[in-house]
Design an enzyme around this catalytic site. Sequence first.
Site, mmCIF file in Angstrom:
data_model
loop_
_atom_site.group_PDB
_atom_site.id
_atom_site.type_symbol
_atom_site.label_atom_id
_atom_site.label_comp_id
_atom_site.label_asym_id
_atom_site.label_seq_id
_atom_site.Cartn_x
_atom_site.Cartn_y
_atom_site.Cartn_z
ATOM 1 N N GLY A 119 -0.547 7.225 6.738
ATOM 2 C CA GLY A 119 -1.518 6.296 7.357
ATOM 3 C C GLY A 119 -1.547 6.526 8.797
ATOM 4 N N GLY A 167 1.096 6.933 2.897
ATOM 5 C CA GLY A 167 -0.136 6.828 2.410
ATOM 6 C C GLY A 167 -0.623 7.981 1.363
ATOM 7 N N GLU A 190 10.219 4.915 5.210
ATOM 8 C CA GLU A 190 9.857 3.611 6.144
ATOM 9 C C GLU A 190 10.739 2.987 6.778
ATOM 10 O OE1 GLU A 190 6.306 4.746 3.603
ATOM 11 O OE2 GLU A 190 8.558 5.139 3.354
ATOM 12 N N ASP A 198 5.783 1.704 0.675
ATOM 13 C CA ASP A 198 4.842 0.891 0.034
ATOM 14 C C ASP A 198 3.755 1.664 -0.778
ATOM 15 O OD1 ASP A 198 3.475 1.822 2.098
ATOM 16 O OD2 ASP A 198 2.013 0.407 2.158
#
Length: 407
Positions: A119, A167, A190, A198
């Site tokens: 992202g 992402g 992360e 995520d």
Amino acid sequence: MSLTVLTSAYSFSDVMYPAGKVISPCHHSSPAVSSRLRSVFRLQRIQSHMMSSHVDPEVLLEKVGRAGVITMNRPKVLNALNFTMIRQIYPQLKKWEKDNETDIVIIKGAGGKAFCAGGDIRAVTEAGKAGDSLAQDFFREEYILNNTIGAYRKPYIALIDGITMGGGVGLSVHGRFRVATEKTLFAMPETAIGLFPDVGGGYFLPRLQGKLGLFLALTGFRLKGRDVQRAGLATHFVESKKIPDLEKELVDMKSPSAEDVSRVLDSYQKQSSLDSEKPFVLDRHTSDIDRLFSASSVEGIMQNLKADGSEFAKKQAEILSKMSPMSMKITYKQLQAGAALSLPDVLVMEYRLSQACMRGCDFYEGVRAVLVDKDHNPKWNPSTLEEVSDHSVDQCFSSLGEKDLTF
């Protein structure tokens, strides 16, 4: 990925800010007010840039034969996923799913280096600091897109030829077919930036063999090439030079079923012997990972690693000692819970976690240390695992009521 790979693009797509624009506890002092104003101005510049006309579209949506083809087209930032792209990809996927003239969907990245490295974290960071709704909208819609891919009724084929993180993992791993090449680089790093894996990481990571998923989630270990398939993250391995031929054969198929697509992918995999003689990179450590990462807490894992004394264990202990303690504890519980949940339920849980990360301190500190100052010396708060209470972790998983993610 190494945390120095990207500057304007990054592989973390996991942060939210609650509606109502409540400022994080880290941003309450008067200097923080001016910091917030700076963030507002920076965010306005970012949004203005996003709205300005681009020479090239950021995502190409094409119909080739009876195939819908999505090409992420931001090669200069390794095809980092931004809000504009999400808002273009999602409605097109829904349209193709209902279209009788579309049989399959192929998703790929432009430029030859990356499928999608994650992202666009700069815009998200500034939105979070400014209390802007962009961050909230971004992740809500990204997770809805992830869920749509997971439930897609037509064959969905991700050609993950290059860097695939954050992402980018969310755009590929939930699809029916994921084709890795020798250029594929997979990681979910992360915890090094005050976040957690995520985009459905809580669903697919605990479903990998043994404790491999937990190991990947906590350490951010990078898998390359054929190892991405061996780990169970890709369904096929095809040499990068064969990808154009594979794509042509796929788009030329007449009314293919999932079984037809599978046969084509299998045939190309059989033609690709590159690195087939090499063992899985973690092969000799698999039993160690299962044993060392089987503790009932992150503290227990650290104790196991320190007590083990092997070079492998020492290295993992050193890596984990640099990660956000809060992130590691959230991640541990996320994977524990996710092992028994459906993908939609995992995404609802992760949306709550992302909101919690945005309210905290470690995300902003992680971005500062890795992307802004680049000193790679984050000051985590709390600074040790022992200081992170079970209560504070549990709070991150609490319902957001009417603000919860819904599908």
